[in-house]
Design an enzyme around this catalytic site. Structure first.
Site, mmCIF file in Angstrom:
data_model
loop_
_atom_site.group_PDB
_atom_site.id
_atom_site.type_symbol
_atom_site.label_atom_id
_atom_site.label_comp_id
_atom_site.label_asym_id
_atom_site.label_seq_id
_atom_site.Cartn_x
_atom_site.Cartn_y
_atom_site.Cartn_z
ATOM 1 N N ASP A 149 -11.334 3.286 9.549
ATOM 2 C CA ASP A 149 -11.065 2.930 8.141
ATOM 3 C C ASP A 149 -11.596 1.517 7.876
ATOM 4 O O ASP A 149 -10.848 0.617 7.502
ATOM 5 C CB ASP A 149 -9.561 3.001 7.865
ATOM 6 N N ALA A 197 0.855 -1.183 0.000
ATOM 7 C CA ALA A 197 0.000 0.000 0.000
ATOM 8 C C ALA A 197 0.888 1.229 0.000
ATOM 9 O O ALA A 197 2.119 1.136 -0.067
ATOM 10 C CB ALA A 197 -0.916 -0.020 1.221
#
Length: 758
Positions: A288, A128
């Site tokens: 999140d 990521a």
């Protein structure tokens, strides 16, 4: 930072200015006379611009990808078209060289990865914008994952944020929409940039992430089937995080979850309950919750991962959220909007006429009260359109909350179109509200229920019925905690208010709120009488318990045994008699009675007057017969205890028994009294009642009213005994008298015993 890297700054500025210039050019074209004003074409142009904006952020790199994800939660900053497009922004970038990752591990942990871990897979599982994840195994055998931060990430982020902050300073006070930049007017751009920076720096501190994981695990240690991976502190630094490896399905892997034999709706319900708990009870939530950050184990356990983005709710905000829930329960939608304003979720000058229908839609559609099929996300989108029209700045935590709710519900609705997020969440919130362990929730509950010196039982019933829609709601789990609180010194005012409310005449009416509460409690199989009665009997033996009786006793006079609640209490007494723990409960009750009766200041007259009315009503006679059935189950020792208690009661000063004696004498000549007469004769024959009878006769001799009642009842009693109906009674009198006489004859041996005993 800006002065140290001038060439890098110029390259980033050129890229940014090129993007901004493209937006300005498109905005200029759209304002020209030849540009079509057809709503569909305007909408298509705006969508293309949003796509270009998303692609530009990807081109700008990791910092701007994360910023784009944060902006996706900000309907107060960007138009709805842009937030929708940014919601699809994937945090996937190519992995960096594994040799670099190994070097970072060595630099952070002081040893080579292959020395620290028993095995270490150099091929990353995923990558990521912040880092990449490798699978490994500790020397102790635990399977783990190792998250390694991208090289020079903090420097890259610092440079980008420095540029953004300078641009924010330039934009302050300017209407950037006329340049084609899609942001709301009059925004505090510098404050927004600073908050984005804080959020990013928190995400790249892996020690902080480990702290967040441990807080979450503590909060959910008693919450079954929800957890987070265990962090390993010895192998964690700011740039390296080692945590438990979780084998499971992503939340959006519908086929995988179903294939494992799991009910997807139940998994979703568990996620909703976990979310409500985080917000309403813990004040600490995962910010999140996209599908990749929620894993479902084959056992059905829900595991939250990636705790870089979390947020906390100040206690004041939690209190307002509880108010918001209470207003929903009581259908006070205007109060609900006021709460949203207090939370800064809506600006103070919001047009309530526009928002009120949206709030009503939230309730009626999500609670299944209408045939409409609005999703919560669609309703939030409508709210977002209102928010964008006002110059205010939505607090970041509520932007995260909106994102979490929308993300979770959106995934579920793809596979379960009829799913209602609030239909699951609000009843669970009701369950939390009825749990007295959390002080601020308890205080909020009583603040809502208190009205003068009484509790509003109608509001309690509304909340109770709301919570009862939650499948995990068990009265038996909450009752001991509720009783423990109500019997505490802290709860004196609430205890007295509840007493006044319960014993009020309106609560004794047929089909009253109290009757419905009693029925609800009595019908719940999880409720154990021992869990409630044992602490109650212990309380009655304290000074606070005796003080409370002074509130209760005067109020029993008007309580009708024919009332609905009393009938249900009578049924519960019958069940209690057959309870496996009945003997222990009886012992505790007798101990409490002896302590109460030793208090000579406590007047028993209202209780005696109330008992006198029992002989005149059907329900009262049923109560008396239930008492006889109860007495027959007692052991000889328990009967002696009860006799002693009766003696203590009769010895209470200034006790007028005249009406009671008269009613008792009249009742004993009725057919209903056959079990009572039989019990009385047996008791007389045993000799155990002698002291109590002597006490009663002594009172009769010195109490003119009692003598009058006894004399008045003598003739009807003799008339009854001489009637044919009294045949069994006459035989019982003779039998009990003979048993009494023979039991007291001395046992004289025919010859002296060898031991010399007589």
């Amino acid at each position: 930072m800006l002065r140290t890297h001038p060439l890098r700054v110029l390259r980033r500025l050129w890229l940014l200015l090129r993007i901004l210039a493209s937006f300005a050019f498109v905005a200029w074209l759209n304002r020209q006379p030849w540009a079509s004003r057809d709503p569909e074409l305007v909408k298509a142009r705006e969508h293309r611009a949003a796509v270009r904006f998303r692609e530009a952020l990807i081109e700008l790199g990791p910092t701007f990808i994360k910023i784009g994800q944060l902006l996706a939660t900000r309907p107060d900053i960007l138009p709805l078209t842009y937030t929708k497009e940014l919601a699809a922004l994937q945090d996937r970038v190519p992995p960096f060289d594994s040799r670099v990752a190994m070097a970072i591990i060595r630099e952070e942990l002081g040893q080579d990865a292959h020395a620290i871990y028993a095995s270490f897979d150099e091929t990353p599982l995923s990558a990521a914008s912040i880092g990449q994840v490798h699978r490994a195994r500790l020397h102790s055998g635990e399977e783990v994952v190792v998250k390694v931060q991208r090289p020079n990430l903090s420097e890259v982020i610092a440079l980008d944020l420095a540029i953004l902050r300078r641009l924010a300073q330039w934009g302050t006070g300017k209407d950037l929409t006329r340049f084609g930049i899609p942001v709301a007017k009059d925004m505090p751009y510098v404050a927004i940039a600073d908050r984005l920076a804080n959020s990013l720096y928190e995400q790249i501190d892996f020690v902080r992430e480990a702290d967040n994981i441990e807080v979450f695990r503590r909060n959910f240690k008693d919450f079954p089937m929800v957890t987070a991976p265990k962090p390993y502190r010895d192998y964690t630094t700011t740039r390296v995080l080692t945590e438990e490896y979780i084998e499971g399905f992503k939340f959006d892997d519908y086929e995988g979850i179903k294939g494992a034999g799991l009910d997807y709706v139940e998994v979703a319900n568990l996620g909703v309950r976990a979310f409500i708990k985080q917000v309403l009870e813990d004040g600490f939530f995962h910010a999140d919750t996209h599908p990749g950050n929620i894993l479902i184990r084959p056992s059905g356990e829900v595991v939250y991962i990636d705790f870089g983005m979390v947020d906390t709710l100040p206690e004041e905000s939690q209190h307002i959220l509880v108010d918001l829930f209470i207003h929903l329960v009581h259908l006070d939608f205007d109060g609900f909007i006021t709460d949203l304003v207090k939370l800064d979720f809506l600006p103070e000058n919001v047009d309530r006429a526009r928002v009120l229908p949206i709030v009503e839609d939230v309730y009626v559609t999500q609670m299944g009260l209408t045939g409409k099929t609005y999703s919560l996300k669609e309703i939030l989108d409508r709210v977002s359109e209102v928010m964008y029209d006002y110059p205010f700045f939505l607090p970041e935590r509520f932007a995260f909350l909106m994102r979490s709710v929308g993300s979770m519900e959106g995934v579920v609705l793809e596979h379960e179109p009829a799913y209602k997020f609030l239909n699951v969440g609000l009843p669970f919130a009701g369950k939390l509200m009825l749990n007295p362990e959390k002080r601020f929730l308890r205080d909020k509950l009583f603040a809502d229920l208190m009205q003068g010196d009484r509790l509003r039982l109608d509001r309690l019933l509304e909340l109770f019925e709301f919570a009862a829609k939650e499948p995990t709601f068990r009265v038996g789990e909450l009752a001991p905690m509720a009783v423990s609180y109500l019997l505490s010194a802290e709860a004196r005012a609430h205890r007295n208010a509840l007493t006044v409310s319960v014993l009020s005449p309106e609560m004794m009416a047929e089909d009253s709120v109290l009757e419905r509460i009693v029925v609800r409690l009595a019908s719940d199989p999880s409720l154990s009488p021992s869990d409630v009665l044992m602490p109650f009997f212990a309380f009655l033996q304290t000074h606070d318990g005796l003080d409370w009786l002074e509130v209760v006793v005067p109020r029993v006079r008007h309580v009708s045994l024919e009332a609905g609640p009393a009938r249900h209490v009578l049924a519960m007494l019958a069940e209690l008699r057959a309870h496996p723990d009945a003997s222990r409960l009886i012992g505790a009750a007798f101990a409490a009675c002896k302590v109460m009766l030793s208090d000579r200041a406590l007047s028993l007259q209202p209780v005696v007057d109330w008992l006198a009315t029992a002989f005149e009503t059907e329900a009262g006679r049923a109560l008396i017969l239930e008492g006889v059935a109860f007495f027959e189950t007692l052991t000889p020792t328990q009967r002696d205890e009860l006799t002693f208690i009766a003696t203590l009661a009769l010895d209470h000063p200034e006790l007028d028994l005249s009406i009671f004696v008269g009613q008792l004498a009249a009742f004993l000549t009725t057919p209903d009294a056959a079990p009572v007469r039989a019990l009385g004769f047996d008791w007389f024959a045993s000799g155990r009642a002698d002291q109590a009878m002597a006490q009663l006769l002594q009172r009769s001799l010195f109490d003119r009213a009692m003598r009058g009642e006894l004399v008045a009842s003598l003739l009807p009693t003799l008339r009854y005994l001489s009637s044919p109906e009294a045949g069994d009674t006459r035989l019982q009198i003779i039998s009990s008298a003979w048993r009494r006489l023979t039991s007291f004859l001395p046992s004289v041996p025919l010859r002296p015993s060898t031991s010399g005993e007589a």
